[in-house]
Design a protein around this motif. Structure first.
Motif, short mmCIF file in Angstrom:
data_model
loop_
_atom_site.label_atom_id
_atom_site.label_comp_id
_atom_site.label_asym_id
_atom_site.label_seq_id
_atom_site.Cartn_x
_atom_site.Cartn_y
_atom_site.Cartn_z
N ASN A 259 0.81 -1.22 0.00
CA ASN A 259 0.00 0.00 0.00
C ASN A 259 0.84 1.27 0.00
OD1 ASN A 259 0.97 -0.76 2.50
ND2 ASN A 259 -0.86 -0.21 3.64
N VAL A 261 2.89 4.41 -1.44
CA VAL A 261 2.97 5.29 -2.60
C VAL A 261 4.01 6.35 -2.29
CG1 VAL A 261 0.58 4.90 -3.30
CG2 VAL A 261 1.12 6.80 -1.76
N GLU A 263 5.45 10.34 -2.93
CA GLU A 263 5.13 11.69 -3.38
C GLU A 263 6.16 12.68 -2.82
OE1 GLU A 263 1.09 12.79 -2.61
OE2 GLU A 263 0.28 10.84 -3.22
N GLU A 306 -4.61 6.75 6.71
CA GLU A 306 -3.38 6.88 5.94
C GLU A 306 -2.20 7.19 6.87
OE1 GLU A 306 -5.02 8.36 1.59
OE2 GLU A 306 -4.04 9.84 2.92
N ARG A 378 -3.31 3.80 2.59
CA ARG A 378 -2.10 4.24 1.89
C ARG A 378 -1.01 4.53 2.92
NH1 ARG A 378 -2.07 8.94 -2.26
NH2 ARG A 378 -2.67 10.15 -0.42
N VAL A 380 2.03 6.94 2.60
CA VAL A 380 2.58 7.95 1.68
C VAL A 380 3.98 8.32 2.16
CG1 VAL A 380 2.20 10.17 0.57
CG2 VAL A 380 0.23 8.81 1.33
N LYS A 390 11.85 4.74 0.91
CA LYS A 390 11.23 4.46 -0.39
C LYS A 390 11.80 3.19 -1.01
CE LYS A 390 10.67 6.47 -5.06
NZ LYS A 390 11.47 5.50 -5.81
N GLU A 394 9.77 -0.31 -1.83
CA GLU A 394 9.72 -0.86 -3.18
C GLU A 394 10.29 -2.26 -3.25
OE1 GLU A 394 10.25 2.98 -6.11
OE2 GLU A 394 12.04 2.15 -5.15
#
Length: 445
Positions: A259, A261, A263, A306, A378, A380, A390, A394
């Protein structure tokens, strides 16, 4: 014209690969890219030409020998046929070998599932490795040691898709601690990178090694059928799309943070002036001398379910005094900090320095923390301020048992940031989504 009536201009190829056929200015070459990019075609055609115009003893390798006949062996024969020299070669099927009838070049096919057969081969001066990501880092290092011939330029060529950042290929080429330290993002931008590594030997002489990395995607192959391109471009799974289409490193498996993402300016967009400070969280994983110490600033929007991760510290081999200085931002807003309870002394040292720090509660187990993280609609993550978090999000996938079922708490990497998230959210009153009441601590709701 190269020699022996082989004209590379007569071989149909794309511009991105054209110079690879005549470029021998390397000791180590990595051809890496997405599905159908043409990297294997290029590697084997280059090898076929090299062995035909020069006397060479070439070792063709895959991890498992049984996979070679239908892949490397046939690919090499295709390369010789495309170069128009197939009739100059004699092929032996047991064991798999090819011998040039004019210059005496020999091509030997072996698997690394039996190292004894590799070690018995002498005077190798060229190695090509298909699906190199299947190898361990120790395999790759051992292969490099097989190139012991003097008086001739030696080459080793690795070919593979960019799968996990925990893979041996990533560790060898893209890390500073274990490898050559190429920059992953620079490769995606420039497509071709080169480094010259110089080492001074004990006798005072200097040895230089030239390393090149060549990146490609399906767009570099003009000869793919439309159906293949359709399958690639219609892929919905972002993980597979990243690896297969974009030719970029990513996780090939069941992501722990499915979940997540990414930004920019996460704090300004989602947290500042929007979430009460009672929903701010801080976490720390101390790591040890060989591991990474990690600190995170986070916030939770309980209405939207979130999690926002907007600041990170990520480093290793630092003294407690250095860590205190670098983690100073965690003191902001007087938010409780929950840290790995395994290092009681470090926690005490930080409390002495004014940090509002507490040992995390591990009694509920890793699986509980995983479920909490995976329950957010999410997560974030600020891609600019939290690059290591990050990467872990991933990359981190579950290990599986012999039945193909995921094993909670067991991963392909050591996920310091994910552990830090679990620790930092330790005093959050986690309520499963199905049991959640419509209660908001979100400013403006």
């Amino acid at each position: 014209m190269i020699d022996n009536d082989i004209d590379v201009n007569e071989v149909t190829m794309t511009e991105h690969f054209a110079d690879m056929f005549v470029d021998d200015d390397f000791d180590i070459l990595l051809l890496i890219g997405g599905y159908g990019s043409g990297k294997s075609f290029t590697g084997f055609l280059k090898t076929a030409i090299k062995a035909t115009v020069e006397k060479r003893k070439i070792l063709v390798v895959r991890k498992v020998y049984s996979t070679i006949k239908e892949s490397c062996y046939e690919d090499l024969k295709d390369g010789l046929e495309i170069a128009g020299v197939l009739d100059e070669w004699k092929f032996i099927k047991s064991p798999l070998e090819a011998n040039h009838l004019v210059n005496g070049s020999k091509i030997i096919f072996r698997g690394l599932d039996d190292w004894r057969k590799i070690k018995s081969i002498k005077n190798i001066d060229y190695i090509i490795v298909e699906e190199a990501d299947e190898m361990t880092l120790e395999d790759l290092k051992e292969l490099r040691k097989r190139l012991r011939v003097t008086g001739i330029k030696k080459h080793i060529v690795f070919m593979c898709n960019p799968v996990s950042r925990a893979s041996s290929i990533y560790r060898m080429f893209f890390t500073e601690d274990e490898g050559f330290g190429f920059d992953e993002e620079e490769l995606y931008e420039k497509r071709k990178l080169k480094k010259i590594d110089t080492i001074e030997l004990e006798d005072g002489t200097k040895e230089t090694v030239t390393i090149k990395v060549h990146h490609s995607t399906y767009k570099d192959n003009l000869f793919l059928p439309p159906t293949f391109i359709y399958e690639l471009e219609s892929e919905k799974d972002p993980r597979l799309k990243r690896i297969a289409c974009e030719g970029k490193f990513g996780a090939d498996g069941d992501l722990v943070l499915h979940n997540a993402v990414f930004e920019e300016n996460v704090f300004e967009r989602y947290v500042q002036g929007k979430i009460f400070k009672e929903d701010y969280y801080r976490g720390v994983d101390w790591g040890y001398s060989k591991s990474y110490a990690t600190g995170l600033k986070m916030a939770v929007n309980e209405s939207l379910n979130e999690l926002y991760v907007y600041w990170e510290f990520y480093n290793r081999r630092m003294t407690t005094r250095e860590l205190v200085k670098r983690m100073e931002p965690l003191k902001e807003d007087n938010v409780k900090i929950f840290a790995d309870s395994a290092s009681a002394q470090t926690n005490a040292d930080f409390r002495d320095e004014g940090f509002r720090i507490f040992p995390c509660d591990k009694s509920k187990g890793i699986e509980y923390g995983e479920q909490m993280l995976r329950s957010f609609s999410r997560i974030v993550i600020d891609m600019g301020r939290c690059p290591n978090t990050k990467k872990e999000a991933e990359e981190c996938i579950y290990k599986k048992d012999k039945y193909g079922e995921i094993v909670p708490g067991e991963y392909n990497i050591d996920p310091h940031s994910i552990d830090t998230m679990r620790y930092g959210l330790g005093d959050r009153k986690y309520v499963p989504l199905k049991q959640r009441k419509n209660k908001s601590r979100f400013i403006g709701v």
